[in-house]
Design a protein around this motif. Structure first.
Motif, short mmCIF file in Angstrom:
data_model
loop_
_atom_site.label_atom_id
_atom_site.label_comp_id
_atom_site.label_asym_id
_atom_site.label_seq_id
_atom_site.Cartn_x
_atom_site.Cartn_y
_atom_site.Cartn_z
N PHE A 1 -42.52 4.50 -17.63
CA PHE A 1 -42.01 3.31 -18.29
C PHE A 1 -41.79 2.24 -17.25
CE2 PHE A 1 -38.14 5.55 -17.10
CZ PHE A 1 -37.31 4.55 -16.66
N ILE A 2 -41.72 1.02 -17.73
CA ILE A 2 -41.37 -0.12 -16.86
C ILE A 2 -40.01 -0.62 -17.31
CG2 ILE A 2 -43.76 -0.77 -16.46
CD1 ILE A 2 -41.71 -3.08 -18.51
N GLU A 3 -39.36 -1.36 -16.43
CA GLU A 3 -38.02 -1.87 -16.74
C GLU A 3 -37.93 -3.32 -16.31
OE1 GLU A 3 -33.44 -0.36 -16.06
OE2 GLU A 3 -35.10 0.79 -15.26
N THR A 4 -37.36 -4.17 -17.19
CA THR A 4 -37.18 -5.59 -16.87
C THR A 4 -35.95 -5.75 -15.98
OG1 THR A 4 -35.80 -6.06 -18.78
CG2 THR A 4 -38.19 -6.26 -19.07
N LEU A 5 -35.72 -6.98 -15.52
CA LEU A 5 -34.56 -7.25 -14.66
C LEU A 5 -33.23 -6.87 -15.30
CD1 LEU A 5 -35.51 -10.75 -13.18
CD2 LEU A 5 -35.45 -8.56 -11.98
N GLY A 7 -32.88 -4.47 -17.55
CA GLY A 7 -32.84 -3.06 -17.91
C GLY A 7 -33.55 -2.66 -19.19
N ARG A 8 -34.24 -3.60 -19.86
CA ARG A 8 -35.01 -3.20 -21.04
C ARG A 8 -36.21 -2.38 -20.59
NH1 ARG A 8 -37.35 -7.19 -24.27
NH2 ARG A 8 -37.35 -8.61 -22.52
N LYS A 9 -36.53 -1.35 -21.37
CA LYS A 9 -37.61 -0.43 -20.99
C LYS A 9 -38.77 -0.51 -21.96
CE LYS A 9 -34.43 2.77 -18.85
NZ LYS A 9 -33.78 4.07 -18.90
N GLN A 36 -43.22 -10.88 -17.90
CA GLN A 36 -42.90 -11.57 -19.14
C GLN A 36 -41.59 -11.08 -19.74
OE1 GLN A 36 -46.45 -11.09 -21.50
NE2 GLN A 36 -47.55 -12.63 -20.34
N GLY A 37 -41.32 -9.78 -19.63
CA GLY A 37 -40.07 -9.24 -20.16
C GLY A 37 -38.86 -9.76 -19.39
N SER A 38 -38.99 -9.86 -18.07
CA SER A 38 -37.90 -10.40 -17.26
C SER A 38 -37.69 -11.88 -17.53
CB SER A 38 -38.17 -10.15 -15.77
OG SER A 38 -38.16 -8.76 -15.50
N ALA A 39 -38.79 -12.63 -17.73
CA ALA A 39 -38.66 -14.04 -18.08
C ALA A 39 -37.95 -14.20 -19.42
CB ALA A 39 -40.04 -14.70 -18.14
N ALA A 40 -38.25 -13.31 -20.37
CA ALA A 40 -37.57 -13.35 -21.67
C ALA A 40 -36.09 -13.04 -21.52
CB ALA A 40 -38.22 -12.36 -22.63
N ASP A 41 -35.75 -12.09 -20.64
CA ASP A 41 -34.34 -11.78 -20.38
C ASP A 41 -33.61 -13.01 -19.84
OD1 ASP A 41 -34.81 -9.13 -21.10
OD2 ASP A 41 -34.85 -8.38 -19.03
N ILE A 42 -34.24 -13.70 -18.88
CA ILE A 42 -33.61 -14.86 -18.25
C ILE A 42 -33.40 -15.99 -19.25
CG2 ILE A 42 -33.99 -16.68 -16.52
CD1 ILE A 42 -35.42 -14.44 -14.83
#
Length: 93
Positions: A1-5, A7-9, A36-42
């Protein structure tokens, strides 16, 4: 799995595939999902903070006076209209 900044997996089962095309696709998805997931988190964090500023005002103890005065001008006068990809569109009359 991958994890965003934050912590979403995202689980990518095909990253261990014997099929080269499926494995390559999963590898690209892994890289893109992190970015893209980390950008969405930010942007989500920014929208939450911005919404609290325009609805409740900001705590002046954490800001210098010029920034605090700008925050008070936004309270009740500014609206979040749209968020697509990364930009956050607002309306300030």
């Amino acid at each position: 799995f991958i994890e965003t900044l934050k912590g979403r997996k995202r689980f990518l089962a095909k990253i261990k595939s014997q099929n080269g095309k499926e494995k390559a696709k999963a590898e690209r998805q892994a890289v893109n999902s992190i970015c893209q997931g980390s950008a969405a988190d930010i942007i989500k964090i920014a929208m939450i903070k911005f919404h609290s500023i325009i609805t409740e005002g900001c705590l002046t103890s954490n800001l210098d006076e010029s920034l605090a005065s700008h925050c008070s001008m936004l309270k009740g006068r500014c609206h979040i209209i749209l968020q697509v990809n990364s930009p956050l569109d607002t309306f300030i009359p």
